[in-house]
Design a protein around this motif. Structure first.
Motif, PDB file in Angstrom:
ATOM      1  N   ALA A  37     -44.691 -42.129  12.907  1.00 58.83           N
ATOM      2  CA  ALA A  37     -45.980 -42.793  13.143  1.00 58.83           C
ATOM      3  C   ALA A  37     -47.131 -41.816  12.918  1.00 58.83           C
ATOM      4  O   ALA A  37     -48.146 -42.173  12.292  1.00 58.83           O
ATOM      5  CB  ALA A  37     -46.034 -43.358  14.558  1.00 58.83           C
ATOM      6  N   SER A  38     -46.982 -40.601  13.381  1.00 59.41           N
ATOM      7  CA  SER A  38     -48.017 -39.587  13.183  1.00 59.41           C
ATOM      8  C   SER A  38     -48.221 -39.293  11.704  1.00 59.41           C
ATOM      9  O   SER A  38     -49.355 -39.197  11.225  1.00 59.41           O
ATOM     10  CB  SER A  38     -47.629 -38.310  13.917  1.00 59.41           C
ATOM     11  N   LEU A  39     -47.129 -39.176  10.980  1.00 62.66           N
ATOM     12  CA  LEU A  39     -47.225 -38.910   9.544  1.00 62.66           C
ATOM     13  C   LEU A  39     -47.906 -40.067   8.816  1.00 62.66           C
ATOM     14  O   LEU A  39     -48.763 -39.850   7.945  1.00 62.66           O
ATOM     15  CB  LEU A  39     -45.831 -38.661   8.967  1.00 62.66           C
ATOM     16  N   ILE A  40     -47.585 -41.285   9.171  1.00 59.21           N
ATOM     17  CA  ILE A  40     -48.203 -42.457   8.543  1.00 59.21           C
ATOM     18  C   ILE A  40     -49.699 -42.508   8.859  1.00 59.21           C
ATOM     19  O   ILE A  40     -50.528 -42.749   7.971  1.00 59.21           O
ATOM     20  CB  ILE A  40     -47.492 -43.749   8.987  1.00 59.21           C
ATOM     21  N   ILE A  41     -50.058 -42.271  10.109  1.00 51.61           N
ATOM     22  CA  ILE A  41     -51.466 -42.294  10.498  1.00 51.61           C
ATOM     23  C   ILE A  41     -52.248 -41.213   9.757  1.00 51.61           C
ATOM     24  O   ILE A  41     -53.341 -41.466   9.241  1.00 51.61           O
ATOM     25  CB  ILE A  41     -51.614 -42.141  12.030  1.00 51.61           C
ATOM     26  N   HIS A  42     -51.687 -40.014   9.680  1.00 51.71           N
ATOM     27  CA  HIS A  42     -52.369 -38.947   8.949  1.00 51.71           C
ATOM     28  C   HIS A  42     -52.480 -39.268   7.465  1.00 51.71           C
ATOM     29  O   HIS A  42     -53.499 -38.962   6.831  1.00 51.71           O
ATOM     30  CB  HIS A  42     -51.650 -37.616   9.156  1.00 51.71           C
ATOM     31  N   ALA A  43     -51.463 -39.880   6.880  1.00 49.02           N
ATOM     32  CA  ALA A  43     -51.519 -40.254   5.466  1.00 49.02           C
ATOM     33  C   ALA A  43     -52.627 -41.280   5.220  1.00 49.02           C
ATOM     34  O   ALA A  43     -53.358 -41.191   4.223  1.00 49.02           O
ATOM     35  CB  ALA A  43     -50.168 -40.807   5.013  1.00 49.02           C
ATOM     36  N   ILE A  44     -52.759 -42.238   6.115  1.00 47.80           N
ATOM     37  CA  ILE A  44     -53.821 -43.245   5.977  1.00 47.80           C
ATOM     38  C   ILE A  44     -55.195 -42.585   6.077  1.00 47.80           C
ATOM     39  O   ILE A  44     -56.102 -42.885   5.287  1.00 47.80           O
ATOM     40  CB  ILE A  44     -53.653 -44.357   7.038  1.00 47.80           C
ATOM     41  N   ILE A  45     -55.354 -41.670   7.010  1.00 49.01           N
ATOM     42  CA  ILE A  45     -56.638 -40.976   7.175  1.00 49.01           C
ATOM     43  C   ILE A  45     -56.980 -40.174   5.916  1.00 49.01           C
ATOM     44  O   ILE A  45     -58.104 -40.223   5.420  1.00 49.01           O
ATOM     45  CB  ILE A  45     -56.608 -40.072   8.418  1.00 49.01           C
ATOM     46  N   VAL A  46     -56.011 -39.445   5.395  1.00 44.45           N
ATOM     47  CA  VAL A  46     -56.242 -38.641   4.184  1.00 44.45           C
ATOM     48  C   VAL A  46     -56.541 -39.559   3.002  1.00 44.45           C
ATOM     49  O   VAL A  46     -57.439 -39.285   2.197  1.00 44.45           O
ATOM     50  CB  VAL A  46     -55.026 -37.729   3.896  1.00 44.45           C
ATOM     51  N   TRP A  47     -55.827 -40.663   2.878  1.00 44.93           N
ATOM     52  CA  TRP A  47     -56.052 -41.608   1.783  1.00 44.93           C
ATOM     53  C   TRP A  47     -57.462 -42.185   1.848  1.00 44.93           C
ATOM     54  O   TRP A  47     -58.159 -42.251   0.842  1.00 44.93           O
ATOM     55  CB  TRP A  47     -54.999 -42.715   1.836  1.00 44.93           C
ATOM     56  N   ARG A  48     -57.877 -42.607   3.051  1.00 45.11           N
ATOM     57  CA  ARG A  48     -59.226 -43.182   3.211  1.00 45.11           C
ATOM     58  C   ARG A  48     -60.297 -42.140   2.933  1.00 45.11           C
ATOM     59  O   ARG A  48     -61.324 -42.443   2.333  1.00 45.11           O
ATOM     60  CB  ARG A  48     -59.394 -43.757   4.610  1.00 45.11           C
ATOM     61  N   ARG A  49     -60.065 -40.908   3.348  1.00 43.91           N
ATOM     62  CA  ARG A  49     -61.030 -39.833   3.093  1.00 43.91           C
ATOM     63  C   ARG A  49     -61.152 -39.588   1.594  1.00 43.91           C
ATOM     64  O   ARG A  49     -62.262 -39.442   1.067  1.00 43.91           O
ATOM     65  CB  ARG A  49     -60.598 -38.565   3.802  1.00 43.91           C
ATOM     66  N   GLY A  50     -60.024 -39.540   0.914  1.00 44.44           N
ATOM     67  CA  GLY A  50     -60.050 -39.350  -0.541  1.00 44.44           C
ATOM     68  C   GLY A  50     -60.749 -40.496  -1.247  1.00 44.44           C
ATOM     69  O   GLY A  50     -61.484 -40.293  -2.215  1.00 44.44           O
ATOM     70  N   ARG A  51     -60.527 -41.696  -0.775  1.00 43.38           N
ATOM     71  CA  ARG A  51     -61.173 -42.871  -1.354  1.00 43.38           C
ATOM     72  C   ARG A  51     -62.690 -42.819  -1.155  1.00 43.38           C
ATOM     73  O   ARG A  51     -63.450 -43.118  -2.078  1.00 43.38           O
ATOM     74  CB  ARG A  51     -60.593 -44.126  -0.706  1.00 43.38           C
ATOM     75  N   LYS A  52     -63.118 -42.419   0.035  1.00 43.69           N
ATOM     76  CA  LYS A  52     -64.550 -42.279   0.297  1.00 43.69           C
ATOM     77  C   LYS A  52     -65.176 -41.233  -0.610  1.00 43.69           C
ATOM     78  O   LYS A  52     -66.266 -41.420  -1.136  1.00 43.69           O
ATOM     79  CB  LYS A  52     -64.798 -41.874   1.758  1.00 43.69           C
ATOM     80  N   GLN A  53     -64.490 -40.115  -0.794  1.00 42.77           N
ATOM     81  CA  GLN A  53     -65.009 -39.038  -1.645  1.00 42.77           C
ATOM     82  C   GLN A  53     -65.101 -39.496  -3.087  1.00 42.77           C
ATOM     83  O   GLN A  53     -66.076 -39.199  -3.770  1.00 42.77           O
ATOM     84  CB  GLN A  53     -64.129 -37.795  -1.530  1.00 42.77           C
ATOM     85  N   ARG A  54     -64.088 -40.226  -3.561  1.00 40.31           N
ATOM     86  CA  ARG A  54     -64.132 -40.722  -4.939  1.00 40.31           C
ATOM     87  C   ARG A  54     -65.272 -41.732  -5.123  1.00 40.31           C
ATOM     88  O   ARG A  54     -65.953 -41.713  -6.132  1.00 40.31           O
ATOM     89  CB  ARG A  54     -62.795 -41.350  -5.332  1.00 40.31           C
ATOM     90  N   ASN A  55     -65.472 -42.592  -4.132  1.00 40.07           N
ATOM     91  CA  ASN A  55     -66.577 -43.553  -4.207  1.00 40.07           C
ATOM     92  C   ASN A  55     -67.920 -42.852  -4.179  1.00 40.07           C
ATOM     93  O   ASN A  55     -68.841 -43.248  -4.888  1.00 40.07           O
ATOM     94  CB  ASN A  55     -66.483 -44.565  -3.059  1.00 40.07           C
ATOM     95  N   ALA A  56     -68.044 -41.819  -3.361  1.00 36.49           N
ATOM     96  CA  ALA A  56     -69.299 -41.075  -3.295  1.00 36.49           C
ATOM     97  C   ALA A  56     -69.577 -40.346  -4.602  1.00 36.49           C
ATOM     98  O   ALA A  56     -70.711 -40.300  -5.068  1.00 36.49           O
ATOM     99  CB  ALA A  56     -69.261 -40.079  -2.138  1.00 36.49           C
ATOM    100  N   GLN A  57     -68.551 -39.827  -5.233  1.00 38.17           N
ATOM    101  CA  GLN A  57     -68.721 -39.146  -6.522  1.00 38.17           C
ATOM    102  C   GLN A  57     -69.080 -40.158  -7.605  1.00 38.17           C
ATOM    103  O   GLN A  57     -69.868 -39.873  -8.493  1.00 38.17           O
ATOM    104  CB  GLN A  57     -67.462 -38.388  -6.912  1.00 38.17           C
ATOM    105  N   GLY A  58     -68.494 -41.347  -7.533  1.00 38.02           N
ATOM    106  CA  GLY A  58     -68.798 -42.384  -8.517  1.00 38.02           C
ATOM    107  C   GLY A  58     -70.240 -42.835  -8.435  1.00 38.02           C
ATOM    108  O   GLY A  58     -70.884 -43.115  -9.431  1.00 38.02           O
TER     109      GLY A  58
END
Length: 126
Positions: free
Chosen positions: A101-122
């Motif tokens: 569960a911890s690994l899944i939660i951290h993966a979701i957080i990292v994925w959302r952070r990466g998505r936000k960064q890509r959107n901000a760069q776009g």
């Protein structure tokens, strides 16, 4: 260069603490959920430090190290199976479930952070 290596080493060392084991053991011995809260706060601090220092792989490696240390500590300490306490899980399977569960939660957080960064760069490019 040396400073980033030191930060990575400190983060990995901190992740080696068997958080899930201490949570389950504390739950069994004292009957309180407080130890799970301490584990959550510890993981939040560690992943925030890893994100701030741009050490995202450390989050996943650290979670795996924490699982290994928790599981081995539970096996070596002969932790009570706890089948009487929680019908769904034994103490060892609860450690596995917490770690996954911890690994899944951290993966979701990292994925959302990466998505936000890509959107901000776009948005910056246009």
């Amino acid at each position: 260069m040396k400073k980033s290596w030191l930060i990575r080493a400190l983060l990995l060392t901190a992740y080696c603490v068997p958080f899930a084991f201490f949570s389950v053991k504390g739950d069994i011995t004292s009957g309180t959920m407080l130890y799970y809260g301490v584990m959550i706060v510890s993981f939040v601090i560690l992943y925030r430090c890893a994100l701030k220092t741009d050490n995202v792989p450390i989050i996943f490696i650290g979670n795996i190290l924490s699982f290994i240390s928790s599981y081995l500590t539970a096996k070596l300490s002969r932790l009570d199976p706890m089948e009487w306490y929680c019908k769904l899980f034994t103490s060892h399977s609860l450690i596995v479930a917490i770690s996954v569960a911890s690994l899944i939660i951290h993966a979701i957080i990292v994925w959302r952070r990466g998505r936000k960064q890509r959107n901000a760069q776009g948005c910056d490019r246009t």
